[in-house]
Scaffold this motif. Structure first.
Motif, PDB file in Angstrom:
ATOM      1  N   SER A 133       6.890 -36.039 -42.092  1.00  0.00           N
ATOM      2  CA  SER A 133       7.205 -34.946 -43.030  1.00  0.00           C
ATOM      3  C   SER A 133       8.527 -34.270 -42.680  1.00  0.00           C
ATOM      4  O   SER A 133       8.616 -33.053 -42.565  1.00  0.00           O
ATOM      5  CB  SER A 133       6.061 -33.927 -43.053  1.00  0.00           C
ATOM      6  OG  SER A 133       5.659 -33.576 -41.738  1.00  0.00           O
ATOM      7  N   THR A 134       9.575 -35.077 -42.557  1.00  0.00           N
ATOM      8  CA  THR A 134      10.923 -34.548 -42.302  1.00  0.00           C
ATOM      9  C   THR A 134      11.557 -34.155 -43.644  1.00  0.00           C
ATOM     10  O   THR A 134      12.613 -34.667 -44.022  1.00  0.00           O
ATOM     11  CB  THR A 134      11.784 -35.591 -41.575  1.00  0.00           C
ATOM     12  OG1 THR A 134      11.807 -36.805 -42.353  1.00  0.00           O
ATOM     13  CG2 THR A 134      11.226 -35.893 -40.196  1.00  0.00           C
ATOM     14  N   TRP A 135      10.916 -33.235 -44.330  1.00  0.00           N
ATOM     15  CA  TRP A 135      11.207 -33.004 -45.738  1.00  0.00           C
ATOM     16  C   TRP A 135      12.457 -32.185 -46.000  1.00  0.00           C
ATOM     17  O   TRP A 135      12.796 -31.955 -47.163  1.00  0.00           O
ATOM     18  CB  TRP A 135       9.988 -32.355 -46.410  1.00  0.00           C
ATOM     19  CG  TRP A 135       8.799 -33.261 -46.463  1.00  0.00           C
ATOM     20  CD1 TRP A 135       8.802 -34.629 -46.413  1.00  0.00           C
ATOM     21  CD2 TRP A 135       7.430 -32.875 -46.552  1.00  0.00           C
ATOM     22  NE1 TRP A 135       7.522 -35.117 -46.473  1.00  0.00           N
ATOM     23  CE2 TRP A 135       6.649 -34.061 -46.556  1.00  0.00           C
ATOM     24  CE3 TRP A 135       6.783 -31.637 -46.643  1.00  0.00           C
ATOM     25  CZ2 TRP A 135       5.264 -34.044 -46.651  1.00  0.00           C
ATOM     26  CZ3 TRP A 135       5.392 -31.628 -46.720  1.00  0.00           C
ATOM     27  CH2 TRP A 135       4.645 -32.817 -46.727  1.00  0.00           C
ATOM     28  N   ASP A 136      13.148 -31.752 -44.963  1.00  0.00           N
ATOM     29  CA  ASP A 136      14.404 -31.025 -45.172  1.00  0.00           C
ATOM     30  C   ASP A 136      15.624 -31.893 -44.878  1.00  0.00           C
ATOM     31  O   ASP A 136      16.737 -31.407 -44.816  1.00  0.00           O
ATOM     32  CB  ASP A 136      14.445 -29.766 -44.304  1.00  0.00           C
ATOM     33  CG  ASP A 136      14.293 -30.062 -42.814  1.00  0.00           C
ATOM     34  OD1 ASP A 136      14.032 -31.240 -42.458  1.00  0.00           O
ATOM     35  OD2 ASP A 136      14.417 -29.124 -42.010  1.00  0.00           O
ATOM     36  N   TYR A 137      15.405 -33.207 -44.726  1.00  0.00           N
ATOM     37  CA  TYR A 137      16.504 -34.062 -44.277  1.00  0.00           C
ATOM     38  C   TYR A 137      17.662 -34.094 -45.256  1.00  0.00           C
ATOM     39  O   TYR A 137      18.829 -34.202 -44.854  1.00  0.00           O
ATOM     40  CB  TYR A 137      16.005 -35.486 -44.002  1.00  0.00           C
ATOM     41  CG  TYR A 137      15.870 -36.360 -45.223  1.00  0.00           C
ATOM     42  CD1 TYR A 137      16.961 -37.068 -45.726  1.00  0.00           C
ATOM     43  CD2 TYR A 137      14.652 -36.488 -45.893  1.00  0.00           C
ATOM     44  CE1 TYR A 137      16.838 -37.875 -46.847  1.00  0.00           C
ATOM     45  CE2 TYR A 137      14.526 -37.284 -47.001  1.00  0.00           C
ATOM     46  CZ  TYR A 137      15.619 -37.970 -47.484  1.00  0.00           C
ATOM     47  OH  TYR A 137      15.494 -38.756 -48.602  1.00  0.00           O
ATOM     48  N   ASP A 138      17.383 -34.023 -46.561  1.00  0.00           N
ATOM     49  CA  ASP A 138      18.455 -34.174 -47.534  1.00  0.00           C
ATOM     50  C   ASP A 138      19.413 -32.994 -47.525  1.00  0.00           C
ATOM     51  O   ASP A 138      20.591 -33.138 -47.849  1.00  0.00           O
ATOM     52  CB  ASP A 138      17.883 -34.391 -48.943  1.00  0.00           C
ATOM     53  CG  ASP A 138      16.962 -33.279 -49.369  1.00  0.00           C
ATOM     54  OD1 ASP A 138      16.157 -32.816 -48.549  1.00  0.00           O
ATOM     55  OD2 ASP A 138      17.033 -32.862 -50.537  1.00  0.00           O
ATOM     56  N   ASP A 139      18.926 -31.819 -47.140  1.00  0.00           N
ATOM     57  CA  ASP A 139      19.808 -30.652 -47.050  1.00  0.00           C
ATOM     58  C   ASP A 139      20.654 -30.673 -45.787  1.00  0.00           C
ATOM     59  O   ASP A 139      21.607 -29.900 -45.666  1.00  0.00           O
ATOM     60  CB  ASP A 139      18.982 -29.355 -47.073  1.00  0.00           C
ATOM     61  CG  ASP A 139      18.446 -29.033 -48.455  1.00  0.00           C
ATOM     62  OD1 ASP A 139      19.043 -29.492 -49.444  1.00  0.00           O
ATOM     63  OD2 ASP A 139      17.424 -28.333 -48.551  1.00  0.00           O
ATOM     64  N   ARG A 140      20.285 -31.540 -44.851  1.00  0.00           N
ATOM     65  CA  ARG A 140      20.978 -31.607 -43.558  1.00  0.00           C
ATOM     66  C   ARG A 140      21.284 -33.068 -43.236  1.00  0.00           C
ATOM     67  O   ARG A 140      21.107 -33.506 -42.105  1.00  0.00           O
ATOM     68  CB  ARG A 140      20.097 -30.972 -42.476  1.00  0.00           C
ATOM     69  CG  ARG A 140      19.659 -29.565 -42.798  1.00  0.00           C
ATOM     70  CD  ARG A 140      18.521 -29.086 -41.906  1.00  0.00           C
ATOM     71  NE  ARG A 140      18.881 -29.046 -40.515  1.00  0.00           N
ATOM     72  CZ  ARG A 140      18.020 -28.776 -39.529  1.00  0.00           C
ATOM     73  NH1 ARG A 140      16.746 -28.545 -39.810  1.00  0.00           N
ATOM     74  NH2 ARG A 140      18.431 -28.756 -38.272  1.00  0.00           N
TER      75      ARG A 140
END
Length: 286
Positions: free
Chosen positions: A57-64
């Motif tokens: 659940s690395t769900w913030d990857y696209d913002d970083r």
């Protein structure tokens, strides 16, 4: 190699939100594997201490994305990354839809608009989304009188360095939703139905869009289309521990591939049969 320690990788904002996690961790621990739930950006984690590092659940990857990719490369040098680095990098950018289409896989009709290019919007309602994105963030639908605001959306994505996908709105989606088909160890495992309310002329700012999920028995045609997409992936990267193919229904009733998720897809274990979690565990430690 026998797997004895595994890192289940998440991110702080996703803690407690992954509905797969409890079922999967219980199944993994039944195998005797030691599992640590860790944030991908935690500087204190020794990744080399784990036999396998599993993206979940690395769900913030696209913002970083730049930070995330640099982290992926570091981890892949220290231990085994799941899914493997080449597959993950390929899957982060939805321009892979071109490759699927070139291989004869039916996809949602898509126009790719690069920075500096002017978009041509289809007749009727349509969707604008970034090529790199997760959880429907950065995506919105527009009506035929909203080309101006849609162009502003495209311009904002271009300013952020994004290639933009423009797709005609699939009319079955508000009624029937999408069908995620899950593959574990390269084999078809189970399916679910997913409904996401994509806002009109507005963006989703949360970690992911709200979903209504339910069990689904996939038709033979749906499995065939999803397998065709997975075959393209397998030919390129070999069989993967997990993959998810999201399908929608075209106006003529046929199935179209909306996305292939190889980075951190929800695997819909709560909507699957009781053996799905054990099949995932076997794929992750096999």
């Amino acid at each position: 190699m026998r797997i004895s320690t595994l890192a289940w990788v998440t991110t702080a904002p996703a803690r407690g939100l992954d509905e797969d996690e409890d079922l999967a961790l219980a199944a993994l621990r039944r195998t005797g594997v030691t599992v640590d739930v860790v944030d991908w950006d935690d500087p204190d984690v020794d990744w080399s201490a784990h036999d396998r590092v599993v993206l979940r659940s690395t769900w913030d990857y696209d913002d970083r994305l730049d930070e995330f990719v640099a982290w992926l490369r570091r981890v892949a040098q220290q231990t085994e990354l799941v899914n493997p680095l080449p597959a993950v990098l390929w899957s982060t950018d939805k321009q892979y839809l071109r490759e699927l289409a070139d291989a004869g896989v039916p996809i949602t009709p898509t126009t790719f608009v690069r920075p500096g290019e002017t978009p041509a919007f289809p007749d009727g309602r349509f969707v604008v989304k970034p090529a790199v994105g997760a959880g429907s963030r950065g995506a919105a639908s527009y009506g035929p009188t909203q080309h101006g605001v849609a162009a502003d959306h495209v311009r904002a994505l271009h300013d952020a360095g994004q290639v933009v996908l423009v797709q005609p709105f699939v009319h079955s989606v508000p009624v029937e939703g999408e069908w995620p088909l899950v593959f574990l160890g390269g084999a078809y495992s189970h399916a679910a139905s997913k409904r996401v309310a994509l806002p009109e002329a507005a963006l989703i700012e949360d970690l992911f869009a709200a979903e209504v999920n339910a069990p689904h028995v996939a038709t033979a045609e749906q499995v065939e289309v999803a397998r065709a997409a997975v075959a393209v992936v397998t030919a390129r990267f070999g069989p993967l521990p997990y993959a998810r193919v999201d399908l929608v229904r075209a106006d003529d009733g046929s199935s179209l591939v909306l996305e292939v998720e190889l980075v951190e897809p929800s695997l819909f274990l709560p909507q699957a049969d009781p053996g799905a979690a054990d099949r995932l565990a076997a794929a992750l430690i096999g």
